[in-house]
Design a protein around this motif. Structure first.
Motif, short mmCIF file in Angstrom:
data_model
loop_
_atom_site.label_atom_id
_atom_site.label_comp_id
_atom_site.label_asym_id
_atom_site.label_seq_id
_atom_site.Cartn_x
_atom_site.Cartn_y
_atom_site.Cartn_z
N CYS A 120 -0.61 11.57 -0.79
CA CYS A 120 0.34 11.86 0.29
C CYS A 120 0.02 13.20 0.96
O CYS A 120 -0.73 14.02 0.41
CB CYS A 120 1.76 11.86 -0.28
SG CYS A 120 2.41 10.22 -0.53
N ALA A 176 0.87 -1.18 0.00
CA ALA A 176 0.00 0.00 0.00
C ALA A 176 0.90 1.22 0.00
O ALA A 176 1.92 1.25 0.70
CB ALA A 176 -0.89 0.00 1.24
N VAL A 177 0.58 2.21 -0.82
CA VAL A 177 1.41 3.41 -0.91
C VAL A 177 0.53 4.65 -0.90
O VAL A 177 -0.67 4.58 -1.15
CB VAL A 177 2.27 3.41 -2.21
CG1 VAL A 177 3.21 2.21 -2.24
CG2 VAL A 177 1.42 3.47 -3.47
N GLY A 178 1.17 5.77 -0.63
CA GLY A 178 0.53 7.07 -0.83
C GLY A 178 0.94 7.57 -2.20
O GLY A 178 2.08 7.39 -2.62
N VAL A 208 -3.40 4.09 -1.83
CA VAL A 208 -4.59 4.12 -0.98
C VAL A 208 -4.92 5.53 -0.48
O VAL A 208 -5.94 5.74 0.17
CB VAL A 208 -4.47 3.13 0.21
CG1 VAL A 208 -4.42 1.69 -0.31
CG2 VAL A 208 -3.28 3.42 1.08
N ASN A 209 -4.07 6.49 -0.80
CA ASN A 209 -4.35 7.89 -0.40
C ASN A 209 -3.42 8.81 -1.18
O ASN A 209 -2.40 8.36 -1.71
CB ASN A 209 -4.11 8.09 1.11
CG ASN A 209 -2.70 7.73 1.54
OD1 ASN A 209 -2.39 6.57 1.79
ND2 ASN A 209 -1.82 8.72 1.61
N ILE A 233 4.90 6.91 -2.21
CA ILE A 233 5.65 6.63 -0.98
C ILE A 233 5.09 5.39 -0.31
O ILE A 233 3.88 5.28 -0.09
CB ILE A 233 5.55 7.81 0.03
CG1 ILE A 233 6.06 9.12 -0.57
CG2 ILE A 233 6.32 7.47 1.31
CD1 ILE A 233 7.55 9.24 -0.74
N GLY A 234 5.98 4.46 0.00
CA GLY A 234 5.62 3.27 0.78
C GLY A 234 6.58 3.13 1.94
O GLY A 234 7.42 4.01 2.17
N MET A 235 6.49 2.03 2.67
CA MET A 235 7.35 1.87 3.85
C MET A 235 8.13 0.57 3.88
O MET A 235 8.81 0.29 4.88
CB MET A 235 6.48 1.97 5.13
CG MET A 235 5.81 3.31 5.32
SD MET A 235 4.79 3.34 6.80
CE MET A 235 3.99 4.95 6.62
N THR A 276 9.81 5.33 3.17
CA THR A 276 10.01 6.05 4.42
C THR A 276 9.95 5.08 5.61
O THR A 276 9.54 3.94 5.49
CB THR A 276 8.96 7.16 4.61
OG1 THR A 276 7.66 6.57 4.51
CG2 THR A 276 9.13 8.23 3.55
N LEU A 289 2.84 8.68 8.96
CA LEU A 289 2.86 9.19 7.59
C LEU A 289 3.79 10.41 7.55
O LEU A 289 4.31 10.85 8.58
CB LEU A 289 1.44 9.54 7.15
CG LEU A 289 0.48 8.32 7.15
CD1 LEU A 289 -0.94 8.75 6.81
CD2 LEU A 289 0.96 7.25 6.18
N GLU A 290 3.99 10.96 6.37
CA GLU A 290 4.98 12.02 6.18
C GLU A 290 4.36 13.40 6.44
O GLU A 290 3.15 13.58 6.42
CB GLU A 290 5.53 11.97 4.75
CG GLU A 290 6.20 10.67 4.39
CD GLU A 290 5.25 9.49 4.23
OE1 GLU A 290 4.12 9.71 3.73
OE2 GLU A 290 5.61 8.37 4.63
N1 HPA Z 1 2.97 7.30 3.03
C1 HPA Z 1 3.74 6.21 3.24
N2 HPA Z 1 3.26 4.98 3.18
C2 HPA Z 1 1.96 4.83 2.90
C3 HPA Z 1 1.11 5.92 2.69
C4 HPA Z 1 1.64 7.22 2.75
O1 HPA Z 1 0.95 8.24 2.56
N3 HPA Z 1 -0.13 5.42 2.45
C5 HPA Z 1 -0.01 4.06 2.50
N4 HPA Z 1 1.25 3.70 2.77
#
Ligand code: HPA
Length: 250
Positions: free
Chosen positions: A215, A89-91, A212-213, A187-189, A165, A170-171
């Motif tokens: 950033c 999942a990433v932003g 999923v969103n 951005i993911g983690m 990150t 979140l950032e």
């Molecule tokens: N930032 C980092 N990782 C994420 C985010 C995000 O906004 N949404 C889902 N994973």
């Protein structure tokens, strides 16, 4: 003879299970680095052998910075896996990674710190490897995912730069503006240290990133990031399941 490919899925937030997987065995192996996040679930998807590992543990409690990435990747390698498809999942930062979009990143920037990120740990029986990171995500595996998405008429971003990150927070908007200047699309983690460890172990590794969103600082709606995540995750993960079904070797 061509190498038989054996695929594992590492599922993350929003995909802590693989709904298409008929589980035949729970493999509770451990490694010299300790136990993986969860037992490896071995079974079949549409008749094809497959393996699933829940990155954050079966209860989804292990945060990105505390995942034992070395144990996870070693356990998969020891179980005979050749190819790893990581679901993340990433932003989203750029338009191709709007919420609910799915893509296969081709490059990445590591903003993490303090993680056990290599098998070259200086121990007597370890080897010092300066692995190449020209292709952090394996081109042929990426191409297979893109082809599976196209065959299933699922829109997919065929490239993108992943910023990774530390999390679990979140950032800030300024951090996202910096990532934007650095050229990140999302951005993911978890891609670091997952991707380089896979490369050290000789595994083919690619990522299906699910936005999923937007950033921080980029969200124009009023509902807030967590509402956006709730709305997008099911939609994005449905696409992932369709792509995975088509990506399994016949
Ligand atoms: N930032 C980092 N990782 C994420 C985010 C995000 O906004 N949404 C889902 N994973």
């Amino acid at each position: 003879m061509a190498l038989e490919r054996r695929i594992a899925i590492i599922g993350g937030t929003g995909m802590n299970q693989w709904p298409g997987l008929q589980i035949q065995r729970r493999d509770e192996r451990t490694t010299r680095y300790g136990a993986p996040s969860a037992p490896l679930l071995l079974g079949r998807v549409d008749g094809v052998e497959a393996c699933f590992l829940a990155r954050h543990g079966e209860g989804h409690k292990i945060p990105p910075h505390l995942i034992n990435y070395r144990a996870n990747l070693c356990a998969l390698r020891d179980a005979g896996i050749t190819d790893v498809i990581a679901i993340a999942a990433v932003g989203g930062i750029t338009p191709g990674y709007a919420p609910a979009a799915v893509g296969v990143p081709h490059d990445a920037i590591d903003y993490t710190f303090g993680r056990e990120h290599t098998l070259s740990d200086g121990s007597a029986d370890s080897q010092l490897h300066h692995v190449e990171m020209e292709h952090p995500y394996h081109p042929a595996l990426r191409a297979a995912l893109i082809a599976a998405a196209q065959a299933a008429h699922v829109a997919i971003a065929d490239q993108g730069v992943m910023g990774v990150t530390q999390g679990p927070r979140l950032e800030t908007p300024a951090e996202i503006r910096r990532a934007q200047r650095d050229g990140c699309d999302m951005i993911g983690m978890t891609s670091f240290p997952e991707a380089p460890l896979a490369i050290e172990l000789g595994l083919r590794y690619a990522c299906l990133a699910v936005s999923v969103n937007w950033c921080a600082g980029l969200n124009t709606g009023s509902a807030g990031i967590h509402a956006e995540i709730e709305q997008s995750v099911a939609q994005g993960m449905a696409k992932v399941r369709t792509i995975l079904a088509g990506a399994m070797p016949a």
